[in-house]
Design an enzyme around this catalytic site. Structure first.
Site, mmCIF file in Angstrom:
data_model
loop_
_atom_site.group_PDB
_atom_site.id
_atom_site.type_symbol
_atom_site.label_atom_id
_atom_site.label_comp_id
_atom_site.label_asym_id
_atom_site.label_seq_id
_atom_site.Cartn_x
_atom_site.Cartn_y
_atom_site.Cartn_z
ATOM 1 N N ASN A 213 37.660 22.542 50.478
ATOM 2 C CA ASN A 213 36.346 23.195 50.571
ATOM 3 C C ASN A 213 35.381 22.314 51.347
ATOM 4 O O ASN A 213 35.392 21.090 51.232
ATOM 5 C CB ASN A 213 35.790 23.568 49.192
ATOM 6 C CG ASN A 213 35.704 22.423 48.217
ATOM 7 O OD1 ASN A 213 36.538 21.516 48.209
ATOM 8 N ND2 ASN A 213 34.685 22.432 47.380
ATOM 9 N N CYS B 248 35.595 27.931 51.560
ATOM 10 C CA CYS B 248 36.511 27.621 50.455
ATOM 11 C C CYS B 248 37.817 27.017 50.992
ATOM 12 O O CYS B 248 38.216 27.275 52.140
ATOM 13 C CB CYS B 248 36.860 28.880 49.679
ATOM 14 S SG CYS B 248 35.508 29.574 48.745
ATOM 15 N N GLU C 45 40.871 27.768 50.177
ATOM 16 C CA GLU C 45 41.923 28.761 50.466
ATOM 17 C C GLU C 45 41.773 29.317 51.873
ATOM 18 O O GLU C 45 42.743 29.466 52.626
ATOM 19 C CB GLU C 45 41.853 29.944 49.477
ATOM 20 C CG GLU C 45 42.058 29.566 48.037
ATOM 21 C CD GLU C 45 40.748 29.308 47.318
ATOM 22 O OE1 GLU C 45 39.910 28.532 47.841
ATOM 23 O OE2 GLU C 45 40.571 29.841 46.218
ATOM 24 N N CYS D 212 37.749 33.232 44.732
ATOM 25 C CA CYS D 212 36.531 34.040 44.904
ATOM 26 C C CYS D 212 36.862 35.324 45.672
ATOM 27 O O CYS D 212 37.922 35.452 46.300
ATOM 28 C CB CYS D 212 35.440 33.229 45.610
ATOM 29 S SG CYS D 212 35.626 33.158 47.398
ATOM 30 N N CYS E 110 37.718 34.993 49.456
ATOM 31 C CA CYS E 110 39.084 34.496 49.699
ATOM 32 C C CYS E 110 40.118 35.576 49.409
ATOM 33 O O CYS E 110 41.123 35.685 50.112
ATOM 34 C CB CYS E 110 39.347 33.255 48.849
ATOM 35 S SG CYS E 110 38.455 31.807 49.467
#
Ligand code: THU
Length: 135
Positions: free
Chosen positions: A47, A58, A60, A93, A96
């Site tokens: 992140n 983020c 991911e 989230c 993502c």
């Protein structure tokens, strides 16, 4: 060893190391993510926060962007593992989830680890049923 445990054994250290590179001066939460592509290569992200909070990226999404940058075909990756500190248990989230649903296979597995033995897992379609797509 279960399928999930084998994935954790393969991806955990890379996601953990990526989390050590997190730029998180505002939240203090360190997140690392690792995508396994179909050639067995790993692609990581952490992140990256910003003083303009909404610009935060983020882990991911950064890992999936790294995979695309490396030439991984969208929708081909089947595995993503997240390592996070600073949360009791991290569920990805919404932003993502949307990006996962476009860049990963529908039956791809997403695993979120607190440690190697404390984890949760989902398929991408469980994370975002009836995803928005352009056709
Ligand atoms: N974060 C992630 O990296 N992944 C998620 O799925 C949720 C949140 C990061 C963004 C921000 O830097 C910090 O965690 C707190 O929200």
């Amino acid at each position: 060893m279960s399928h999930i445990e084998k994935i954790i054994a393969r991806l955990y250290t890379s996601a953990f190391k990526a989390s050590e590179n997190a730029y998180a001066p505002y939240s203090g939460a360190r997140v690392g993510a690792c995508v396994l592509d179909d050639n067995g290569e790993l692609h990581t992200g952490c992140n990256v926060e910003n003083a303009s909070y909404g610009l935060t990226q983020c882990a991911e999404r950064n890992a999936l962007a790294a995979a695309v940058n490396a030439g991984v075909e969208p929708r081909s990756a089947h595995t993503l593992l997240i390592f996070a500190t600073g949360f009791d248990s991290l569920a990805p989230c919404g932003a993502c989830r949307q990006v996962m649903s476009e860049l990963m296979a529908d039956d791809a597995v997403v695993i979120s680890c607190h440690s190697e033995s404390d984890y949760r897992s989902w398929s991408v379609s469980e994370l975002l049923p009836d995803a928005f797509i352009l056709s």
